[in-house]
Design an enzyme around this catalytic site. Structure first.
Site, PDB file in Angstrom:
ATOM      1  N   GLU A  80       2.312   5.480   4.112  1.00 11.55           N
ATOM      2  CA  GLU A  80       3.012   6.651   4.619  1.00 11.55           C
ATOM      3  C   GLU A  80       4.434   6.192   4.947  1.00 11.55           C
ATOM      4  O   GLU A  80       4.612   5.212   5.670  1.00 11.55           O
ATOM      5  CB  GLU A  80       2.315   7.170   5.879  1.00 11.55           C
ATOM      6  N   ARG A 128      -9.392  -4.492   8.188  1.00  9.44           N
ATOM      7  CA  ARG A 128      -7.953  -4.587   8.307  1.00  9.44           C
ATOM      8  C   ARG A 128      -7.566  -5.939   8.896  1.00  9.44           C
ATOM      9  O   ARG A 128      -8.374  -6.612   9.526  1.00  9.44           O
ATOM     10  CB  ARG A 128      -7.379  -3.440   9.134  1.00  9.44           C
ATOM     11  N   LYS A 149       2.357   0.901  13.486  1.00  5.35           N
ATOM     12  CA  LYS A 149       3.733   1.300  13.220  1.00  5.35           C
ATOM     13  C   LYS A 149       4.346   2.015  14.411  1.00  5.35           C
ATOM     14  O   LYS A 149       5.536   1.902  14.662  1.00  5.35           O
ATOM     15  CB  LYS A 149       3.787   2.188  11.969  1.00  5.35           C
TER      16      LYS A 149
HETATM   17  P1  ATP Z   1      -0.367   1.904  10.993  1.00  4.02           P
HETATM   18  O1  ATP Z   1      -1.629   2.145  11.751  1.00  4.02           O
HETATM   19  O2  ATP Z   1       0.270   0.604  11.257  1.00  4.02           O
HETATM   20  O3  ATP Z   1       0.595   3.061  11.072  1.00  4.02           O
HETATM   21  P2  ATP Z   1      -1.371   2.902   8.579  1.00  4.02           P
HETATM   22  O4  ATP Z   1      -2.711   2.513   8.107  1.00  4.02           O
HETATM   23  O5  ATP Z   1      -1.230   4.253   9.149  1.00  4.02           O
HETATM   24  O6  ATP Z   1      -0.830   1.774   9.523  1.00  4.02           O
HETATM   25  P3  ATP Z   1      -0.265   3.385   6.033  1.00  4.02           P
HETATM   26  O7  ATP Z   1       1.154   3.447   5.639  1.00  4.02           O
HETATM   27  O8  ATP Z   1      -1.052   4.625   5.989  1.00  4.02           O
HETATM   28  O9  ATP Z   1      -0.287   2.757   7.475  1.00  4.02           O
HETATM   29  O10 ATP Z   1      -1.004   2.239   5.235  1.00  4.02           O
HETATM   30  C1  ATP Z   1      -0.910   2.036   3.851  1.00  4.02           C
HETATM   31  C2  ATP Z   1      -2.057   1.180   3.411  1.00  4.02           C
HETATM   32  O11 ATP Z   1      -2.035  -0.076   4.080  1.00  4.02           O
HETATM   33  C3  ATP Z   1      -3.369   1.830   3.719  1.00  4.02           C
HETATM   34  O12 ATP Z   1      -4.204   1.724   2.586  1.00  4.02           O
HETATM   35  C4  ATP Z   1      -3.897   1.040   4.877  1.00  4.02           C
HETATM   36  O13 ATP Z   1      -5.286   0.990   4.857  1.00  4.02           O
HETATM   37  C5  ATP Z   1      -3.290  -0.344   4.657  1.00  4.02           C
HETATM   38  N1  ATP Z   1      -3.136  -1.047   5.931  1.00  4.02           N
HETATM   39  C6  ATP Z   1      -2.464  -0.635   7.014  1.00  4.02           C
HETATM   40  N2  ATP Z   1      -2.591  -1.523   8.022  1.00  4.02           N
HETATM   41  C7  ATP Z   1      -3.358  -2.530   7.559  1.00  4.02           C
HETATM   42  C8  ATP Z   1      -3.863  -3.757   8.122  1.00  4.02           C
HETATM   43  N3  ATP Z   1      -3.592  -4.121   9.370  1.00  4.02           N
HETATM   44  N4  ATP Z   1      -4.625  -4.545   7.338  1.00  4.02           N
HETATM   45  C9  ATP Z   1      -4.893  -4.197   6.075  1.00  4.02           C
HETATM   46  N5  ATP Z   1      -4.464  -3.068   5.487  1.00  4.02           N
HETATM   47  C10 ATP Z   1      -3.712  -2.231   6.216  1.00  4.02           C
HETATM   48 MG    MG Z   2      -1.996   5.877   7.671  1.00  2.00          MG
END
Ligand code: ATP
Ligand code: MG
Length: 563
Positions: free
Chosen positions: A35, A259, A269
């Site tokens: 995102e 994760r 984030k």
């Molecule tokens: P955040 O919670 O930090 O905002 P998010 O999962 O909302 O992270 P996205 O931009 O939606 O952030 O994530 C893009 C991809 O990265 C998704 O497929 C998500 O599963 C993966 N991802 C995000 N954080 C992690 C992590 N700590 N370890 C592994 N994969 C991750």
């Molecule tokens: Mg997300």
């Protein structure tokens, strides 16, 4: 840690190999779906390495898809930084897509579901919807609007799109089962009204699809075979399948992995944004940040980050990885590729009393003992040198093998010297150390075979280049900064001493030439990286200019034990 070649397959590789063998698909297509509401962090790097890595291993492809269904928090700045970071890590996407490109298709499919009697417009407030959802142990309550006719639903949904209703006044929900044991199935919301401009579609839309409705359908539109996401989405999977099944579209499948969590670090984030916005760090690329651009500025290499991700592997259970494993991966790579230079971070003057005044010689130094092809260089030497303040002690304890009165040590690549006397200022601080040298030990060995126990680094005072050096400690003082005591937040866990700035460092003169030209790595600007002998790995910081060099310490040479 698996290090041999006969690696065991991880669970995703097993699934893919089975599918390929059984002919479920001819080749695989994965996607990385960030995102664009922030910069990528090391957790995303794991997901990137996994998605792109699997596709590469099995001759498939990977799409980059911006999951931009939430207009309020998203921005083009993030879209650009994300592409930069993926490229820098060494990956190329097959296609670049935006969920927002699918808004029209998603809308049409929503009408299809309405026509099938599988979706309805609900006039309840979000609060009422929440209350009527029930709990894990009690069923929900049907909305009074649940049994609207198809015609009425179509009419209302079209008018939602046309902007006739206020934000939050209506939603479109899937009509599934308000007493389903999986809460996700209790008539999940598909669309909400949000009169906000989107960074790509502008004011075209005032209804936006929810994650669960947009994600699987976007996967399906692109014919994604393996939609890999983090564990917390496992309860969403049945709903992911339900939408695809109802619409009869390409059957993408979702798979979940654990994760990445790292100690002494926050990774959400939202929290990273707060650190930036409220000025606790200098920006998303502050070298203490767990962002990919932060690691880049800190001196990490793409190879070291990929090696780290490979090393931690993929698991089905959440765990916390030690930050020192990242540093281990960095050291391992930089040891092979970083050229050695001499730099004195906390200088004190050393004068060789019996060295001819005005004389200067050039001594040969090895650029990288791990790589002969890196060759040698000449380092100027003279009567006055800078050495590290901690490399001299007037009253040394036992086993102190560096310089002290009467002891002989080796100046790296140069001569044996013996300390004779010191000068001090009014406060008793040493301002200058006097020593004598043995001209026969040129190059660092004595013809009579006598040995010294210590070797110290130095920089010729006449030729030294001044520099600022920034030393970093962990950004947070506790292992899990997310856990805050009552009345406190994660910000209270910040380490107040995470940055130390040394303003008076001395570096050997060739550094000026070394850093003259910029470095471009996988198409992205990156720092120059060095090992400053005995002091650690360092890299140029973008705050550097020709007049004022600034270096960041990437990591120490050896692991530093924390408490
Ligand atoms: P955040 O919670 O930090 O905002 P998010 O999962 O909302 O992270 P996205 O931009 O939606 O952030 O994530 C893009 C991809 O990265 C998704 O497929 C998500 O599963 C993966 N991802 C995000 N954080 C992690 C992590 N700590 N370890 C592994 N994969 C991750
Ligand atoms: Mg997300």
């Amino acid at each position: 840690m698996e290090e041999n070649n006969e690696k065991q397959l991880n669970f995703l590789e097993e699934i893919i190999e089975r599918g390929l063998k059984e002919g479920t698909y001819k080749s695989i297509l994965t996607r990385f779906p960030p995102e664009p509401n922030g910069y990528l962090h090391i957790g995303h790097a794991k997901s990137i390495c996994l998605n792109f890595g699997l596709a590469k291993k099995y001759g498939g492809k990977t799409n980059l898809r911006f999951d931009d269904t939430n207009p309020v928090k998203e921005d083009t700045e993030y879209v650009e930084s994300i592409q930069n970071d993926i490229r820098w890590l060494g990956f190329e996407w097959a296609g670049i897509h935006y969920a927002s490109d699918y808004f029209e298709q998603l809308y049409e499919w929503a009408e299809v579901l309405i026509k099938k009697g599988k979706a309805y417009v609900d006039d309840q407030s979000l609060e009422e919807i929440r209350q009527n959802r029930g709990t894990v142990t009690s069923p929900g309550v049907n909305s009074p609007y649940r049994d609207r006719t198809v015609e009425e639903n179509l009419d209302l949904f079209r008018r939602m799109r046309a902007g006739e209703f206020a934000d939050g006044s209506r939603v479109l929900r899937a009509k599934i089962d308000m007493s389903h044991p999986n809460m996700m199935f209790r008539d999940p919301i598909m669309y909400r009204i949000l009169k906000a401009d989107h960074h790509r579609t502008g004011s075209k839309w005032c209804i936006y699809p929810m994650y669960d409705y947009a994600h699987g359908q976007s996967d399906s539109i692109e014919n994604i075979t393996h939609s890999i996401c983090t564990l917390e989405f496992d309860i969403h999977r049945p709903l992911y399948d339900w939408f695809i099944e109802q619409l009869g579209i390409f059957p993408s499948h979702q798979y979940e992995f654990a994760r990445l969590n790292i100690d002494y670090t926050v990774m959400s984030k939202r929290k990273l944004l707060q650190l930036v916005k409220e000025g606790y760090v200098s920006g998303w690329d502050d070298p203490r940040m767990p962002t990919i651009c932060g690691f880049r500025r800190r001196g990490y290499t793409p190879e070291s980050i990929r090696a780290f991700c490979e090393r931690i592997g993929v698991a089905k259970r959440d765990n916390i990885i030690s930050y020192s494993l990242l540093e281990f991966s960095l050291r391992e790579h930089l040891n092979k590729v970083a050229q050695r230079r001499m730099a004195v971070l906390d200088p004190v003057k050393l004068v060789i009393d019996n060295y001819p005044e005005g004389k200067e010689e050039l001594l040969r130094a090895v650029n990288n003992p791990e790589n002969e092809a890196d060759g040698t260089r000449e380092v100027p030497f003279g009567r006055e040198l800078w050495i590290e303040r901690e490399d001299f002690m007037e009253n040394p304890p036992k086993k102190y093998f560096r310089l002290s009165p009467g002891t002989e040590v080796r100046l790296r690549y140069a001569y044996f010297v013996t300390a004779q006397s010191v000068e001090k200022d009014a406060d008793g601080n040493i301002t200058c150390i006097h020593c004598t040298y043995d001209p026969a030990t040129r190059g660092g060995d004595a013809p009579d075979g006598r040995k010294v126990k210590g070797t110290i680094h130095w920089v010729s005072a006449r030729n030294a280049v001044d520099a600022e050096v920034r030393l970093f400690d962990r950004l947070f003082a506790v292992e899990d900064p997310n856990e805050a005591a009552e009345g406190k937040t994660f910000l209270d866990n910040l380490n107040p001493d995470s940055l130390r700035v040394l303003k008076n460092c001395k570096i050997e003169p060739c550094i000026v030439e070394d850093v003259k030209e910029g470095v471009v790595e996988n198409g992205v600007a990156a720092p120059h990286r060095f090992q400053f002998e005995r002091m650690g790995y360092f890299c140029t910081d973008p705050d550097s200019s020709a007049e004022h060099l600034v270096f960041n310490r990437s990591c120490t040479l050896k692991e530093v034990k924390w408490n």
